[in-house]
Write a protein that holds these residues in place. Structure first.
Motif, PDB file in Angstrom:
ATOM      1  N   UNK A 115       0.821  -1.216   0.000  1.00 48.66           N
ATOM      2  CA  UNK A 115       0.000   0.000   0.000  1.00 48.66           C
ATOM      3  C   UNK A 115       0.855   1.266   0.000  1.00 48.66           C
ATOM      4  N   UNK A 116       1.994   1.268   0.691  1.00 49.68           N
ATOM      5  CA  UNK A 116       2.859   2.451   0.705  1.00 49.68           C
ATOM      6  C   UNK A 116       3.388   2.749  -0.704  1.00 49.68           C
ATOM      7  N   UNK A 117       3.767   1.694  -1.438  1.00 46.00           N
ATOM      8  CA  UNK A 117       4.267   1.876  -2.805  1.00 46.00           C
ATOM      9  C   UNK A 117       3.166   2.409  -3.723  1.00 46.00           C
ATOM     10  N   UNK A 118       1.949   1.935  -3.509  1.00 39.98           N
ATOM     11  CA  UNK A 118       0.825   2.415  -4.315  1.00 39.98           C
ATOM     12  C   UNK A 118       0.539   3.874  -3.986  1.00 39.98           C
ATOM     13  N   UNK A 119       0.644   4.246  -2.710  1.00 39.50           N
ATOM     14  CA  UNK A 119       0.469   5.645  -2.322  1.00 39.50           C
ATOM     15  C   UNK A 119       1.484   6.533  -3.046  1.00 39.50           C
ATOM     16  N   UNK A 120       2.732   6.082  -3.095  1.00 41.56           N
ATOM     17  CA  UNK A 120       3.765   6.832  -3.810  1.00 41.56           C
ATOM     18  C   UNK A 120       3.418   6.954  -5.286  1.00 41.56           C
ATOM     19  N   UNK A 121       2.955   5.857  -5.872  1.00 39.45           N
ATOM     20  CA  UNK A 121       2.677   5.831  -7.306  1.00 39.45           C
ATOM     21  C   UNK A 121       1.514   6.738  -7.700  1.00 39.45           C
ATOM     22  N   UNK A 122       0.504   6.831  -6.837  1.00 41.66           N
ATOM     23  CA  UNK A 122      -0.656   7.663  -7.181  1.00 41.66           C
ATOM     24  C   UNK A 122      -0.551   9.069  -6.608  1.00 41.66           C
ATOM     25  N   UNK A 123       0.523   9.338  -5.877  1.00 40.42           N
ATOM     26  CA  UNK A 123       0.779  10.704  -5.418  1.00 40.42           C
ATOM     27  C   UNK A 123       0.060  11.119  -4.162  1.00 40.42           C
ATOM     28  N   UNK A 124      -0.306  10.159  -3.309  1.00 35.92           N
ATOM     29  CA  UNK A 124      -0.862  10.538  -2.006  1.00 35.92           C
ATOM     30  C   UNK A 124       0.234  10.385  -0.967  1.00 35.92           C
ATOM     31  N   UNK A 125       0.028  10.902   0.203  1.00 36.19           N
ATOM     32  CA  UNK A 125       1.051  10.873   1.240  1.00 36.19           C
ATOM     33  C   UNK A 125       1.430   9.463   1.654  1.00 36.19           C
ATOM     34  N   UNK A 126       2.638   9.332   2.158  1.00 39.91           N
ATOM     35  CA  UNK A 126       3.113   8.026   2.619  1.00 39.91           C
ATOM     36  C   UNK A 126       3.199   7.977   4.145  1.00 39.91           C
ATOM     37  N   UNK A 127       2.495   8.891   4.800  1.00 45.24           N
ATOM     38  CA  UNK A 127       2.410   8.843   6.253  1.00 45.24           C
ATOM     39  C   UNK A 127       1.433   7.735   6.642  1.00 45.24           C
ATOM     40  N   UNK A 128       1.356   7.460   7.915  1.00 45.07           N
ATOM     41  CA  UNK A 128       0.543   6.345   8.416  1.00 45.07           C
ATOM     42  C   UNK A 128      -0.915   6.415   7.958  1.00 45.07           C
ATOM     43  N   UNK A 129      -1.564   7.555   8.146  1.00 43.20           N
ATOM     44  CA  UNK A 129      -3.002   7.664   7.858  1.00 43.20           C
ATOM     45  C   UNK A 129      -3.321   7.412   6.378  1.00 43.20           C
ATOM     46  N   UNK A 130      -2.632   8.077   5.409  1.00 41.02           N
ATOM     47  CA  UNK A 130      -2.950   7.781   4.006  1.00 41.02           C
ATOM     48  C   UNK A 130      -2.638   6.340   3.609  1.00 41.02           C
ATOM     49  N   UNK A 131      -1.571   5.777   4.160  1.00 44.12           N
ATOM     50  CA  UNK A 131      -1.212   4.387   3.828  1.00 44.12           C
ATOM     51  C   UNK A 131      -2.284   3.434   4.344  1.00 44.12           C
ATOM     52  N   UNK A 132      -2.766   3.656   5.562  1.00 47.94           N
ATOM     53  CA  UNK A 132      -3.822   2.791   6.103  1.00 47.94           C
ATOM     54  C   UNK A 132      -5.129   2.977   5.340  1.00 47.94           C
ATOM     55  N   UNK A 133      -5.421   4.221   4.944  1.00 47.10           N
ATOM     56  CA  UNK A 133      -6.611   4.460   4.119  1.00 47.10           C
ATOM     57  C   UNK A 133      -6.515   3.731   2.788  1.00 47.10           C
ATOM     58  N   UNK A 134      -5.320   3.740   2.205  1.00 45.01           N
ATOM     59  CA  UNK A 134      -5.107   3.032   0.942  1.00 45.01           C
ATOM     60  C   UNK A 134      -5.269   1.534   1.154  1.00 45.01           C
ATOM     61  N   UNK A 135      -4.762   1.023   2.270  1.00 46.15           N
ATOM     62  CA  UNK A 135      -4.879  -0.405   2.549  1.00 46.15           C
ATOM     63  C   UNK A 135      -6.358  -0.819   2.624  1.00 46.15           C
ATOM     64  N   UNK A 136      -7.186   0.026   3.238  1.00 49.79           N
ATOM     65  CA  UNK A 136      -8.623  -0.259   3.319  1.00 49.79           C
ATOM     66  C   UNK A 136      -9.222  -0.274   1.912  1.00 49.79           C
TER      67      UNK A 136
END
Length: 171
Positions: A115-136
């Motif tokens: 999920x962190x790599x996907x956050x980087x790829x789509x341009x959202x933050x890589x902090x805990x909250x955006x990564x967990x939101x992406x995981x959901x």
């Protein structure tokens, strides 16, 4: 003097008209959102192409071009699958919204991502909250059949996603 029943009917009629007006406004907004999502998808593809071109502009000593993050250089050097928007499954269902960027990022990577790599790829933050939101969101896409999670935390495109819909199907 109007009866109570007539007053209720008049109010119901007024509410029905308001509901229809709101539905037509929602339909117009959905069309606007779809058009803007298509533009966003084109910008994302253009950004990937520019990143790839910049990564090819290595200096003579083999170092990446100045100002290009190492993740972008590595991504640009990987073989890239091409998935065009809109993203569809073999059954003809079309993926809508921001989740389309997730599938396009996975297709570009050509391998399962966290999920962190996907956050980087789509341009959202890589902090805990955006990564967990992406995981959901990723878990939801797995349940909907768009992605797979064969290993815990590693997400990939599900078989049939990006395949053309069958001709003459009942989709």
């Amino acid at each position: 003097m109007t009866s109570l029943l007539e007053r209720l009917r008049a109010r119901a009629s007024k509410s029905r008209a308001r509901v229809e007006d709101l539905r037509s406004r929602i339909a117009a907004l959905e069309k606007e959102v779809a058009a803007e999502e298509a533009k966003l998808s084109r910008w994302s593809v253009a950004e990937e192409a520019v990143t790839e071109l910049l990564a090819e502009d290595d200096t003579d000593d083999g170092e990446p071009a100045a100002g290009l993050p190492p993740v972008a250089v590595a991504a640009a050097r990987r073989p890239q699958a091409v998935v065009s928007a809109p993203v569809t499954r073999g059954d003809g269902e079309v993926l809508a919204g921001a989740s389309e960027d997730v599938v396009l990022a996975l297709a570009s990577a050509g391998r399962p991502l966290r999920s962190r790599e996907i956050c980087e790829a789509v341009g959202v933050g890589t902090e805990h909250r955006p990564v967990e939101g992406m995981r959901v969101r990723l878990k939801r896409l797995v349940k909907q059949g768009w992605l797979t999670e064969d290993q815990v935390g590693l997400f990939a495109i599900a078989p049939g996603v990006g395949d053309p819909a069958p001709a003459g199907g009942d989709a």
